[in-house]
Structure formats: structure tokens, C-alpha cells
Design an enzyme around this catalytic site. Sequence first.
Site, PDB file in Angstrom:
ATOM      1  N   ASP A 102       0.850  -1.184   0.000  1.00 59.19           N
ATOM      2  CA  ASP A 102       0.000   0.000   0.000  1.00 59.19           C
ATOM      3  C   ASP A 102       0.892   1.242   0.000  1.00 59.19           C
ATOM      4  O   ASP A 102       1.603   1.499   0.967  1.00 59.19           O
ATOM      5  CB  ASP A 102      -0.865  -0.055   1.274  1.00 59.19           C
ATOM      6  CG  ASP A 102      -2.113   0.787   1.185  1.00 59.19           C
ATOM      7  OD1 ASP A 102      -2.089   1.824   0.506  1.00 59.19           O
ATOM      8  OD2 ASP A 102      -3.112   0.410   1.826  1.00 59.19           O
ATOM      9  N   ASP A 203      -2.741   4.724  -2.528  1.00 61.36           N
ATOM     10  CA  ASP A 203      -3.669   5.426  -1.638  1.00 61.36           C
ATOM     11  C   ASP A 203      -4.102   6.764  -2.260  1.00 61.36           C
ATOM     12  O   ASP A 203      -3.253   7.503  -2.788  1.00 61.36           O
ATOM     13  CB  ASP A 203      -2.914   5.681  -0.324  1.00 61.36           C
ATOM     14  CG  ASP A 203      -3.816   6.179   0.798  1.00 61.36           C
ATOM     15  OD1 ASP A 203      -4.726   5.448   1.183  1.00 61.36           O
ATOM     16  OD2 ASP A 203      -3.580   7.302   1.292  1.00 61.36           O
ATOM     17  N   GLU A 254      -6.773   3.916  -5.399  1.00 59.41           N
ATOM     18  CA  GLU A 254      -7.928   4.340  -4.617  1.00 59.41           C
ATOM     19  C   GLU A 254      -8.344   5.720  -5.103  1.00 59.41           C
ATOM     20  O   GLU A 254      -7.551   6.663  -5.027  1.00 59.41           O
ATOM     21  CB  GLU A 254      -7.585   4.389  -3.128  1.00 59.41           C
ATOM     22  CG  GLU A 254      -8.822   4.706  -2.296  1.00 59.41           C
ATOM     23  CD  GLU A 254      -8.526   5.218  -0.901  1.00 59.41           C
ATOM     24  OE1 GLU A 254      -9.382   5.094  -0.023  1.00 59.41           O
ATOM     25  OE2 GLU A 254      -7.432   5.766  -0.680  1.00 59.41           O
ATOM     26  N   HIS A 328     -10.816  -1.283   5.213  1.00 56.37           N
ATOM     27  CA  HIS A 328     -10.520  -0.798   6.568  1.00 56.37           C
ATOM     28  C   HIS A 328     -11.130   0.572   6.849  1.00 56.37           C
ATOM     29  O   HIS A 328     -10.975   1.089   7.950  1.00 56.37           O
ATOM     30  CB  HIS A 328      -9.004  -0.733   6.742  1.00 56.37           C
ATOM     31  CG  HIS A 328      -8.376   0.234   5.784  1.00 56.37           C
ATOM     32  ND1 HIS A 328      -8.345   0.025   4.419  1.00 56.37           N
ATOM     33  CD2 HIS A 328      -7.803   1.435   5.987  1.00 56.37           C
ATOM     34  CE1 HIS A 328      -7.771   1.052   3.839  1.00 56.37           C
ATOM     35  NE2 HIS A 328      -7.428   1.926   4.753  1.00 56.37           N
ATOM     36  N   ASP A 329     -11.770   1.172   5.846  1.00 57.22           N
ATOM     37  CA  ASP A 329     -12.398   2.488   6.039  1.00 57.22           C
ATOM     38  C   ASP A 329     -13.921   2.393   6.082  1.00 57.22           C
ATOM     39  O   ASP A 329     -14.596   3.421   6.217  1.00 57.22           O
ATOM     40  CB  ASP A 329     -12.036   3.430   4.877  1.00 57.22           C
ATOM     41  CG  ASP A 329     -10.546   3.740   4.820  1.00 57.22           C
ATOM     42  OD1 ASP A 329      -9.905   3.785   5.883  1.00 57.22           O
ATOM     43  OD2 ASP A 329     -10.030   3.927   3.700  1.00 57.22           O
TER      44      ASP A 329
HETATM   45  C1  GLC Z   1      -7.130   6.307   2.324  1.00 59.32           C
HETATM   46  C2  GLC Z   1      -6.961   5.193   3.326  1.00 59.32           C
HETATM   47  C3  GLC Z   1      -7.375   5.698   4.665  1.00 59.32           C
HETATM   48  C4  GLC Z   1      -6.491   6.872   5.014  1.00 59.32           C
HETATM   49  C5  GLC Z   1      -6.500   7.939   3.926  1.00 59.32           C
HETATM   50  C6  GLC Z   1      -5.387   8.912   4.101  1.00 59.32           C
HETATM   51  O1  GLC Z   1      -8.453   6.673   2.162  1.00 59.32           O
HETATM   52  O2  GLC Z   1      -7.667   4.079   2.923  1.00 59.32           O
HETATM   53  O3  GLC Z   1      -7.338   4.718   5.654  1.00 59.32           O
HETATM   54  O4  GLC Z   1      -6.918   7.432   6.214  1.00 59.32           O
HETATM   55  O5  GLC Z   1      -6.340   7.382   2.657  1.00 59.32           O
HETATM   56  O6  GLC Z   1      -4.155   8.306   3.825  1.00 59.32           O
END
Ligand code: GLC
Length: 563
Positions: A102, A203, A254, A328-329
Site C-alpha cells: 500500500d 492510496d 484508490e 478498513h475504512d
Molecule cells: C485512504 C486510506 C485511509 C487513510 C487515507 C489517508 O483513504 O484508505 O485509511 O486514512 O487514505 O491516507
Amino acid sequence: MNSTNEPNDFRKSVVYQIYPKSFRDSDGDGFGDLKGVTEKLDYIKALGADYIWLTPFFVSPQHDNGYDVADYYNVDPRYGTMQDVEHLIAEADARGIGLMFDMVFNHVSTDHEWFRKAMAGDPYYKDFFFFRKGKGEGIPPTNWESKFGGSAWQYVPEFDEYYLHLYDPTQVDLNWDNENVRKEIRKIVRFWMDKGVKGFRFDVINVISKAAFEDDHEGDGRRFYTDGPKVHEYLRELNETTFGTDARIVTVGEMSSTSMEQCYRYAGRTTGELSMVFSFHHLKVDFAGNDKWVIVPPDFAKLKHVIFDWQTNMAAHDAWNAVFWCNHDQPRVVSRFGDDGRYWKQSAKMLATIVHCLRGTPYVYQGEEIGMTNTDFTGIDQFRDVESLNYYRILQDKGLSAQDALRIVQIHSRDNARTPMQWDGTRYAGFMDEAGCGGDAQPWIGVNANHTKVNVDAELADPDSILHYYRDLIALRKRLDVIAYGDVEPLAVEHPSVFAYRRTYEGHELVVAANFYGRQCTWQDCPDLTGFSRVLGNYPESGEHDVRKGMELRPYEAGVWYR
Ligand code: GLC
């Protein structure tokens, strides 16, 4: 070997996501670790996953559980050592499982050396970030809001300037327009490629290119940096100079608040950017617009519309999606869209069926495969997530009572996904060994009391478990090319409780039908399934689908028919 069947064909693959902090603690300090992941590789292999997406384990002060990276080249001692990572990669490789790391490149931790040098006044490193003058005394450069609440700018008195942080103030945005930043990023990606990593998750990668630093009078600022002007250029450059040189590597970006049109490019087969994207519009169906800190029932019609829209349009543009409910979010899907009480098992299987037969690469988030539910936390002191804690305060500042604010946090908190993985019925659910913890070490976040019932051991012993159903679904994708390569046709589009679609490929057909609710329903104009066989379902077969009478679907029933 058929070229589409090569092991790195991500269309036939399934990814298992691990949040190591909450997965398995091998040394009894209350904090999950890399050795804990290695211990469980056979479990993941048995599930049928091809890749493991491992969330960040790099050196980090953990203000955002590792999404605040202080050193991309080293392992945070809480997670283990470099040797542990190498061992994990090798052991996974021996089982035919690839590791996806990641990469958090929109921002770094304020503890990162680059930022420390910037704060010491080094102009070379100051240009790695966005330092800007305020608009006046106490007024930040723009009115943008941080995704975790509050202003997106942090004042630095030494410089009488602000730095940009779209997330926590300890997560400083990197200036990708600076060629030297991009060079450093390439070095990091190559470093991990050389270690044998088989994939990367990037990310919030679509917010790296900032358009203009202007006040947003319509929203929170996101339109000025989401899918920004140079994002495609930067991704192509990263592709060409790093992972694109190795065809075996799979990548997923993402995409925060993105648009489908942009994703045709991010994840197009021939656009030279990424293998696939995560988009989140289908998970905003229980929000009010972009505001998740409200309680609204999921809008089923919207959910279907969004999923089908992406399915058909991404296919039409030869682009690829990751398909998923959980990470995880996100809150646990069985609590969110299913029923974690009476129909726990049926609804968890129903939701899995919908996702796993879609066009796209399915992602399973640790614990989803055993139907883990939202937390049972009753007080704010049990929550750990920075975003939840911030919003608990912000909601009260807006006038909500502590009780109402807590209720909203209970429903939407990211901690719902972060409680320890439930391996067995022992005190700490097998996340930590009871005997091995000695002292007063405890899991860093509370274990859900339902682990006595919802756990891997119990589900391994039950042939009808959610876990076995996930194994069957994953095996089905491997077995039937129509799932990996077929076209998608939405069905029952207007039906108030049925989620259904058809997949077709080289003369084969697959029909998926699911009742999204806990009340029996009839799908009047279901297709004629004569000649099909039911290859999977979450109820014993009823034979109740006569084209003239329609299909009867029991509470949360789902079935898959193939011809
Ligand atoms: C992404 C991650 C999240 C994190 C954010 C900032 O959305 O999945 O967990 O807090 O990025 O890095």
C-alpha cells in the site's frame, strides 16, 4: 497455457486485504504484526485468494494507523523487521500468493525526514510540500476542509505560512509538481519491486495533482484537487518508470470522489496507467450527499443504479474495476446492508454473491469472509480512529447531543472494520494468545464480544458457514470464465428488492438473483432458467422458478444459475 489463465490475470484473481494491526499479534504486545500474517498464509491460500493487499506497515507515528508514513524503506518495529517482510513475501510466493503493498504518496508524516528538513528551512525540501501565505491574519490560503474535519491548512509560525494537509495535520500533502518528489517516489516503488512485491495499491492517488489554490464557494475544496489537471500524466510516468516495466505487477488506485470518465483512463486496458480502480459511489448510498456523519437508510435503488452504471460503462470503455463492499475504512457490510441478527448468515452470503459474480476483481477484507459485524462499542473512549474522534467532537459542536453523536459514530466509524480478526472463541479471539500476553498487554482496540460465535474455528467446523460459502464463490470465479470475462446485463432494474444481473461469454450464461431484504419476494419477470443449473445459493434449492409465476426469493436469498 492459455494466456488468459496466467497466474497474474487479475480478472480471474481475488484479493484478500489485511490490516496487519488487527489481524494477528504473534508476540503478544497487543498490536498485530507481519509474523502474524505469515502464520495465517495457509488460511488465505485455502480461501482461494491470489493476492494479499497489506495496508501500510512502514515506519509511522500511527496517527492514521500507518497512512502517515515517516520512512517508506523501513518496517515499523511494532510490525516487525525487514527480515519479516522478506520472509512473508517468500512464504506467500511459495503458495502462489502475491503481495500488494500500500503506497501512500499523496502525503507523508510530519515525522518524515523530508518534512523535518523543510521545517528546518531547507528550500529544496520546502518545495516538496505546499507552503503558502495566509489570506490575512489567522486566515488560511483557502477555505478547504480536511477530510478528517477542520481546515486543510496548518499554520507554521516560524515561516508565517501554512502547509496543506487534505487529511490529518500530521499528514502533509506532497507537491507532485516538483520533479524531485516524483523521482523519490519512483525510487520507493522500485525498491519494493526489487523485494519481489507483485502489486501495489495507491492510496488516494487521484488527489495528487492540485489545480488551483482558490476558495471553494460550492463545497469543501475537493473540486480543486480531485482528478486534477496532471494526474494522468503523473500516473503514466510512474507506470512507465516503475511497475509498467514488469507485466506481472497488478495495481489498483484508490479514487476519492472520482468520476467514471476519469476512471476509463485510470484503469483502461490500453491507457498505460493502472490495472484497476476502487471507486466509492456505491458506498455513499447511506450518506446525505458527501456527508457520511448522518443516519439515513441505504437507498437500494441508488445502489443498484450506481453499480450497474459503473459495470456497464467501464466495460464499454474497456476499463476494469475492483469490486468490493468492505475495507478498513468502511463499516462491516453485513451490519450495513444486511442483517447481523436473525439473518446474519443468509444476508452475509447474499451480499458476497452480488459482488463476487460481477465484472471486476473482488476484494475480501479480513473478517468479511466470516461475517464479522460492526463493533459493540458503547462509549467514545473505546474508539481509536482519528476521524471518528474528530467527528464526535465536530457533531457536538454543531449542536448534537453526546448520545446522538455517539450513535452516528457507532454506525459510520472506520473502527467497525478495525476490531481484531476473530480466529476463535478465546478471550482475545485468537488475535492475541491468552497465555502469551503476560503482563497487562491487551489488544490495541477492543475485541467484539460476538467472537464466541463469529470466528474462523467455528466456521471451519460448519460446512454451511459463511466462510465455506466465500471459498465456493472464489472457486466459482476460477472455474467459470464467464465470471471473469463475461459481459454484464442488469436485470430487475426497477424491482424494489431484487438485485439481479446476467453475464454472458462465448455462449455461456450466468444469472445471479438476490433478495436484498428480509421479506420473501417475487421476481415476476425473471428470465427463463430452463436448461440452467444452480451452481451456488444460500438456501437449499427450492425449484420455485416457473417463468409464468416468477421467481420466489426467501429472505436474503441469493442464487447463481449457469448454462
Ligand atoms: C485512504 C486510506 C485511509 C487513510 C487515507 C489517508 O483513504 O484508505 O485509511 O486514512 O487514505 O491516507
